[in-house]
Design a protein around this motif. Sequence first.
Motif, PDB file in Angstrom:
ATOM      1  N   HIS A   8      60.894-140.273  83.810  1.00 31.03           N
ATOM      2  CA  HIS A   8      61.518-139.672  82.653  1.00 31.03           C
ATOM      3  C   HIS A   8      62.129-138.389  83.183  1.00 31.03           C
ATOM      4  O   HIS A   8      61.474-137.378  83.240  1.00 31.03           O
ATOM      5  CB  HIS A   8      60.328-139.445  81.713  1.00 31.03           C
ATOM      6  CG  HIS A   8      60.592-138.962  80.373  1.00 31.03           C
ATOM      7  ND1 HIS A   8      59.932-137.889  79.869  1.00 31.03           N
ATOM      8  CD2 HIS A   8      61.396-139.399  79.412  1.00 31.03           C
ATOM      9  CE1 HIS A   8      60.300-137.709  78.616  1.00 31.03           C
ATOM     10  NE2 HIS A   8      61.184-138.604  78.333  1.00 31.03           N
ATOM     11  N   GLN A  10      64.145-135.212  83.298  1.00 30.09           N
ATOM     12  CA  GLN A  10      64.435-134.365  82.152  1.00 30.09           C
ATOM     13  C   GLN A  10      64.927-133.018  82.632  1.00 30.09           C
ATOM     14  O   GLN A  10      64.546-132.545  83.690  1.00 30.09           O
ATOM     15  CB  GLN A  10      63.156-134.191  81.348  1.00 30.09           C
ATOM     16  CG  GLN A  10      63.352-133.490  80.045  1.00 30.09           C
ATOM     17  CD  GLN A  10      62.174-133.726  79.120  1.00 30.09           C
ATOM     18  OE1 GLN A  10      61.177-134.313  79.525  1.00 30.09           O
ATOM     19  NE2 GLN A  10      62.270-133.266  77.913  1.00 30.09           N
ATOM     20  N   ASN A 105      59.051-136.392  84.191  1.00 30.32           N
ATOM     21  CA  ASN A 105      57.836-136.669  83.438  1.00 30.32           C
ATOM     22  C   ASN A 105      57.508-138.137  83.599  1.00 30.32           C
ATOM     23  O   ASN A 105      58.383-138.985  83.419  1.00 30.32           O
ATOM     24  CB  ASN A 105      58.052-136.399  81.943  1.00 30.32           C
ATOM     25  CG  ASN A 105      57.592-135.038  81.539  1.00 30.32           C
ATOM     26  OD1 ASN A 105      56.557-134.574  81.974  1.00 30.32           O
ATOM     27  ND2 ASN A 105      58.379-134.391  80.711  1.00 30.32           N
ATOM     28  N   VAL A 127      43.670-138.354  64.801  1.00 32.31           N
ATOM     29  CA  VAL A 127      45.055-138.298  64.306  1.00 32.31           C
ATOM     30  C   VAL A 127      45.987-138.159  65.505  1.00 32.31           C
ATOM     31  O   VAL A 127      45.582-137.733  66.587  1.00 32.31           O
ATOM     32  CB  VAL A 127      45.297-137.105  63.351  1.00 32.31           C
ATOM     33  CG1 VAL A 127      44.479-137.222  62.085  1.00 32.31           C
ATOM     34  CG2 VAL A 127      45.016-135.773  64.055  1.00 32.31           C
ATOM     35  N   GLY A 128      47.231-138.493  65.289  1.00 29.25           N
ATOM     36  CA  GLY A 128      48.274-138.239  66.293  1.00 29.25           C
ATOM     37  C   GLY A 128      48.056-138.999  67.587  1.00 29.25           C
ATOM     38  O   GLY A 128      47.508-140.097  67.611  1.00 29.25           O
ATOM     39  N   ASP A 129      48.496-138.369  68.682  1.00 27.40           N
ATOM     40  CA  ASP A 129      48.428-139.039  69.983  1.00 27.40           C
ATOM     41  C   ASP A 129      47.010-139.431  70.363  1.00 27.40           C
ATOM     42  O   ASP A 129      46.804-140.416  71.073  1.00 27.40           O
ATOM     43  CB  ASP A 129      48.982-138.109  71.080  1.00 27.40           C
ATOM     44  CG  ASP A 129      50.500-138.149  71.149  1.00 27.40           C
ATOM     45  OD1 ASP A 129      51.119-138.770  70.257  1.00 27.40           O
ATOM     46  OD2 ASP A 129      51.059-137.553  72.083  1.00 27.40           O
ATOM     47  N   LEU A 139      60.992-142.449  69.149  1.00 22.79           N
ATOM     48  CA  LEU A 139      61.276-141.065  68.728  1.00 22.79           C
ATOM     49  C   LEU A 139      60.580-140.715  67.418  1.00 22.79           C
ATOM     50  O   LEU A 139      61.114-139.977  66.601  1.00 22.79           O
ATOM     51  CB  LEU A 139      62.791-140.825  68.598  1.00 22.79           C
ATOM     52  CG  LEU A 139      63.629-141.046  69.862  1.00 22.79           C
ATOM     53  CD1 LEU A 139      65.108-140.995  69.542  1.00 22.79           C
ATOM     54  CD2 LEU A 139      63.289-140.022  70.939  1.00 22.79           C
ATOM     55  N   ARG A 140      59.399-141.283  67.201  1.00 24.09           N
ATOM     56  CA  ARG A 140      58.731-141.022  65.917  1.00 24.09           C
ATOM     57  C   ARG A 140      57.318-140.489  66.082  1.00 24.09           C
ATOM     58  O   ARG A 140      56.593-140.344  65.105  1.00 24.09           O
ATOM     59  CB  ARG A 140      58.655-142.319  65.102  1.00 24.09           C
ATOM     60  CG  ARG A 140      59.998-142.775  64.628  1.00 24.09           C
ATOM     61  CD  ARG A 140      59.895-144.069  63.881  1.00 24.09           C
ATOM     62  NE  ARG A 140      61.217-144.681  63.805  1.00 24.09           N
ATOM     63  CZ  ARG A 140      61.438-145.939  63.501  1.00 24.09           C
ATOM     64  NH1 ARG A 140      60.430-146.734  63.238  1.00 24.09           N
ATOM     65  NH2 ARG A 140      62.652-146.420  63.453  1.00 24.09           N
ATOM     66  N   SER A 141      56.881-140.237  67.310  1.00 19.69           N
ATOM     67  CA  SER A 141      55.468-139.903  67.521  1.00 19.69           C
ATOM     68  C   SER A 141      55.065-138.632  66.798  1.00 19.69           C
ATOM     69  O   SER A 141      53.965-138.539  66.258  1.00 19.69           O
ATOM     70  CB  SER A 141      55.186-139.754  69.010  1.00 19.69           C
ATOM     71  OG  SER A 141      55.651-140.867  69.700  1.00 19.69           O
ATOM     72  N   THR A 142      55.929-137.634  66.804  1.00 18.56           N
ATOM     73  CA  THR A 142      55.576-136.371  66.150  1.00 18.56           C
ATOM     74  C   THR A 142      55.433-136.584  64.651  1.00 18.56           C
ATOM     75  O   THR A 142      54.463-136.119  64.030  1.00 18.56           O
ATOM     76  CB  THR A 142      56.647-135.298  66.437  1.00 18.56           C
ATOM     77  OG1 THR A 142      56.833-135.228  67.845  1.00 18.56           O
ATOM     78  CG2 THR A 142      56.244-133.953  65.904  1.00 18.56           C
ATOM     79  N   ASN A 143      56.371-137.309  64.070  1.00 19.59           N
ATOM     80  CA  ASN A 143      56.276-137.584  62.635  1.00 19.59           C
ATOM     81  C   ASN A 143      54.992-138.336  62.318  1.00 19.59           C
ATOM     82  O   ASN A 143      54.323-138.055  61.312  1.00 19.59           O
ATOM     83  CB  ASN A 143      57.463-138.449  62.176  1.00 19.59           C
ATOM     84  CG  ASN A 143      58.716-137.628  62.033  1.00 19.59           C
ATOM     85  OD1 ASN A 143      58.678-136.407  62.194  1.00 19.59           O
ATOM     86  ND2 ASN A 143      59.822-138.281  61.758  1.00 19.59           N
ATOM     87  N   SER A 145      52.175-138.150  63.841  1.00 25.11           N
ATOM     88  CA  SER A 145      51.037-137.226  63.905  1.00 25.11           C
ATOM     89  C   SER A 145      50.968-136.364  62.647  1.00 25.11           C
ATOM     90  O   SER A 145      49.892-136.151  62.080  1.00 25.11           O
ATOM     91  CB  SER A 145      51.172-136.307  65.130  1.00 25.11           C
ATOM     92  OG  SER A 145      51.323-137.066  66.293  1.00 25.11           O
TER      93      SER A 145
END
Length: 223
Positions: A8, A10, A105, A127-129, A139-143, A145
């Motif tokens: 990745h 970046q 990454n 919760v979350g990760d 592109l939705r992982s933050t949402n 969480s």
Amino acid sequence: MARRLRLHRQGELHHHVRHPQAYPELGNCLYFDLAYKTHAVLYELPNNRLNWIWYINGAEPVLPGSSVTMKVSDAMVEEMREEAKRVWGPELARLMRETVEPFVNVIYDAGEPTPRLSWAGGRVALVGDAAHATTPHGLRSTNMSVVDARVLGRCLARYCREPCARSRARALAEYEAARLPVVAAQVLHARRLGRLKQGLVVGSHGEVFDARTATEEEVSQLR
Ligand SMILES: Cc1cc2nc3c(=O)[nH]c(=O)nc-3n(C[C@H](O)[C@H](O)[C@H](O)COP(=O)(O)OP(=O)(O)OC[C@H]3O[C@@H](n4cnc5c(N)ncnc54)[C@H](O)[C@@H]3O)c2cc1C
């Protein structure tokens, strides 16, 4: 667990002029580009910065410590810049060339979706990760969480006015019932998107997505 690796690459490019003047061809929004077995995203960050990510499926590097972020050698950067000229349009290739310290990454495929969000007889909730590590291709992982935390908070507020093990267990059970189907589907969706975008086999008949020849119907799978 067999794990497939994504490199990745970046980088952030800092600049001091607003984008339309500095890079009129890039604009102000999110860009996504596909090439053969690879893809890239580019988006704006606060304080006049651009962030780009180039997803590459590659051999697993040896990581010096526990961090998945790696510095890259000058030779690797040079190779990446040359490759960018062949793979991407001139504007994105230029952005990659002008980024001073790009880094890598390492991303691993997520395993199977978690079977549970509530553990230890209703005493522990994830919760979350921590609950559902997800590859970043959706592109939705933050949402996910944020929504997990919100739903958990509401469930606790509904059942746990008095501290009591039974009501806490009910709250966590409701949280799990609400979120588990959603996050499990997202983990699988993100994993499939990653395979499509990197030209890896999807499905049992050896199908491979090829951005150069994809039909409109095939492209619609990327949503
Ligand atoms: C390179 C990369 C790119 C990404 N891109 C996107 C993207 O474009 N869109 C998107 O939606 N998501 C993206 N994600 C995923 C997103 O960052 C995560 O899904 C999100 O941050 C998860 O939030 P979280 O609160 O569950 O976990 P985290 O954000 O990881 O928060 C966990 C926190 O707990 C802290 N912590 C850990 N152990 C302890 C301890 N023992 N005691 C106290 N604190 C502790 C950590 O330091 C951390 O601050 C990306 C992730 C990576 C790595």
